[in-house]
Design a protein around this motif. Structure first.
Motif, short mmCIF file in Angstrom:
data_model
loop_
_atom_site.label_atom_id
_atom_site.label_comp_id
_atom_site.label_asym_id
_atom_site.label_seq_id
_atom_site.Cartn_x
_atom_site.Cartn_y
_atom_site.Cartn_z
N PRO A 99 0.65 -1.27 0.05
CA PRO A 99 -0.06 -0.27 0.03
C PRO A 99 0.66 1.39 -0.11
O PRO A 99 1.96 1.26 0.52
N LEU A 100 0.34 2.33 -0.91
CA LEU A 100 1.13 3.58 -0.80
C LEU A 100 1.86 3.94 0.35
O LEU A 100 3.10 4.12 0.29
N ARG A 101 1.04 4.32 1.38
CA ARG A 101 1.61 4.71 2.65
C ARG A 101 2.62 4.00 3.35
O ARG A 101 3.38 4.31 4.35
N TYR A 102 2.84 2.62 2.99
CA TYR A 102 3.78 1.67 3.53
C TYR A 102 5.00 1.62 2.63
O TYR A 102 5.94 0.73 2.67
N CYS A 103 5.10 2.07 1.32
CA CYS A 103 6.19 1.94 0.58
C CYS A 103 7.11 2.63 0.76
O CYS A 103 8.23 2.25 0.91
N SER A 104 7.11 3.90 1.28
CA SER A 104 8.26 5.01 1.78
C SER A 104 8.59 4.40 3.20
O SER A 104 8.01 3.84 3.76
N ASP A 105 9.90 4.93 3.65
CA ASP A 105 10.21 4.53 4.91
C ASP A 105 9.22 4.82 5.92
O ASP A 105 8.63 6.00 5.99
N ASN A 106 8.98 3.98 6.64
CA ASN A 106 8.23 3.98 7.99
C ASN A 106 8.40 2.94 9.02
O ASN A 106 9.43 2.18 8.73
N ALA A 107 7.99 3.21 10.22
CA ALA A 107 8.61 2.44 11.40
C ALA A 107 7.45 1.25 11.54
O ALA A 107 7.77 0.15 12.29
N ALA A 108 6.34 1.17 10.81
CA ALA A 108 5.49 0.19 11.07
C ALA A 108 5.97 -1.32 10.39
O ALA A 108 5.97 -2.10 10.80
N MET A 109 6.60 -1.04 9.26
CA MET A 109 7.48 -2.19 8.72
C MET A 109 8.41 -2.80 9.44
O MET A 109 8.85 -4.14 9.37
N ILE A 110 9.19 -1.82 10.36
CA ILE A 110 10.33 -2.27 11.05
C ILE A 110 9.63 -3.25 12.47
O ILE A 110 10.09 -4.25 12.92
N ALA A 111 8.61 -2.77 12.97
CA ALA A 111 7.69 -3.32 13.95
C ALA A 111 7.46 -5.00 13.42
O ALA A 111 7.45 -5.74 14.21
N ALA A 112 6.97 -4.66 12.06
CA ALA A 112 6.33 -6.13 11.71
C ALA A 112 7.44 -6.94 11.67
O ALA A 112 7.16 -7.91 11.85
N LEU A 113 8.72 -6.78 10.98
CA LEU A 113 9.53 -7.66 10.78
C LEU A 113 10.32 -8.02 12.07
O LEU A 113 10.47 -9.10 12.52
N GLY A 114 10.26 -7.15 13.30
CA GLY A 114 10.77 -7.26 14.58
C GLY A 114 9.98 -8.27 15.18
O GLY A 114 10.40 -9.25 15.74
N TYR A 115 8.65 -8.26 14.94
CA TYR A 115 7.68 -8.93 15.65
C TYR A 115 8.08 -10.56 15.07
O TYR A 115 8.18 -11.56 15.81
N GLN A 116 8.16 -10.80 13.69
CA GLN A 116 8.30 -12.01 13.38
C GLN A 116 9.86 -12.63 13.75
O GLN A 116 9.88 -13.83 14.03
N LEU A 117 10.63 -11.66 13.70
CA LEU A 117 12.14 -12.25 14.29
C LEU A 117 11.90 -12.81 15.51
O LEU A 117 12.46 -13.80 16.15
#
Ligand code: KG4
Ligand code: ZN
Length: 350
Positions: free
Chosen positions: A309-327
């Motif tokens: 989705p457009l708002r999560y294409c450019s740099d954001n911290a939600a994607m960092i939290a999401a991958l952090g959770y998976q790890l």
């Protein structure tokens, strides 16, 4: 209560790898409770690119207010957070250090787990994010192919599960976004230039100028955009910077050269590996022609394309939290005292 890996639910993410200061609160690696991004574009615009020292200083000023705001918007306090995820790298070392040191201080004082995240891989994980405006993210089967295209990276990955991500190829010189930004600068279109070129290109003739495509036939998963950039430079030297419709035609022709290569190479890799799903992620994944061409060509080959989705294409911290959770779910965790930022991928822990 000290969070253990088993009961992690809500993760606070921090991102400071380049010129966006961001904080987000995400539940179960998918549900965005808040995502705040403060762009430093006004700080860097007058220099036509990111100035690392200014970026570090702006992150330092912005990071704690961003954390406070992200917690407020998520209607929670630090007590409700189970773990802290932070971009460990790659990126500008001074900028990364602000996020990592802030995350370490928060993790140490609250006694919560901390996890360092690979920024490029997190761009791919962004496909799983959902929020009230985007409640149903697509079901994506594994393995899938991901094209990550941003200002700093252009690479194709094979994604076997959220944390098993194999690099298949990358740019040998400029990233696609970097090419957009440099070409925009040559034409006096400001910084960053990707979006402006995209907008002008929408009313231009993409066949007006035949710019070169670097197919690199013996390196089918790698990219090169420096020849294209030089070709635009030569064109501008010869004919000057165009105006009106000619400017739109030049933007459309340049954009066609970039997206033609990105789409063809990504779909070729997907077919070759017998994979059916493709994710497109990163700042340049917001590009209208890349999205439409990828979807159209994939349909012909019976492949499925999932643009972030457009708002999560450019740099954001939600994607960092999401991958952090998976790890964290897989038992990974960093040591709060010894953890450090890494400017290069080979310096990262995961
Ligand atoms: O992912 P991102 O926010 O930051 C990096 O990690 O690099 O990507 C920023 C890049 C910039 O180069 C910007 O010009 C480019 O993404 N960009 C675009 C578009 N929107 C942003 N490039 C082409 N078309 C767009 N619509
Ligand atoms: Zn990025």
């Amino acid at each position: 209560m000290k969070s253990t890996i088993a009961n992690i639910d809500v993760v606070l993410g921090l991102e400071t790898s380049c010129d966006e200061t961001a904080a987000a609160v995400v539940r179960k690696g998918t549900q965005v409770l808040s995502s705040i991004v403060s762009s430093q574009v006004p700080v860097h615009r007058q220099y036509g690119g990111v100035v690392p020292e200014l970026a570090s200083r702006a992150h330092l000023e912005g990071i704690l207010p961003m954390v406070t705001m992200a917690l407020e918007r998520a209607h929670c306090t630090l007590d409700d957070i189970d773990a802290i995820a932070v971009t460990q790298g790659p990126g500008l070392i001074g900028a990364l250090m602000v996020g990592v040191q802030t995350a370490k201080a928060l993790a140490y004082t609250t006694q919560k787990p901390i996890i360092g995240v690979n920024h490029v891989q997190a761009h791919i994980t962004a496909i799983h994010l959902r929020d009230p405006d985007f409640p149903n993210p697509p079901e994506i089967s594994y393995p899938h192919i991901a094209l990550v295209v941003s200002g700093g990276h252009t690479a194709i990955y094979r994604v076997d599960d959220p944390v098993s991500i194999e690099n298949l190829g990358q740019t040998l010189d400029d990233a696609a976004g970097e090419a957009y930004d440099k070409v925009a600068k040559m034409m006096g279109l400001g910084y960053p230039g990707g979006r402006v070129i995209d907008e002008l290109a929408q009313n231009g003739n993409k066949e007006a100028i035949e710019f070169p495509r670097a197919w690199l036939s013996n390196r089918p998963n790698d990219f090169s955009f420096s020849g294209l950039k030089t070709s635009v430079k030569t064109h501008l030297k010869k004919y000057g910077v165009p105006e009106g419709q000619d400017l739109k035609d030049l933007c459309a022709s340049f954009q066609e050269a970039v997206t033609h290569v990105l789409v063809k190479k990504t779909l070729r890799a997907t077919k070759e590996l017998g994979i059916a799903d493709v994710v497109i992620a990163g700042g340049v994944a917001a590009n209208s022609r890349l999205r439409s061409r990828m979807i159209e060509r994939a349909k012909r080959q019976r492949l499925r394309v999932h643009p972030v989705p457009l708002r999560y294409c450019s740099d954001n911290a939600a994607m960092i939290a999401a991958l952090g959770y998976q790890l964290l779910q897989r038992g990974r965790q960093n040591d709060v005292l010894t953890m450090d930022a890494g400017a290069k991928i080979k310096e990262l822990d995961s």
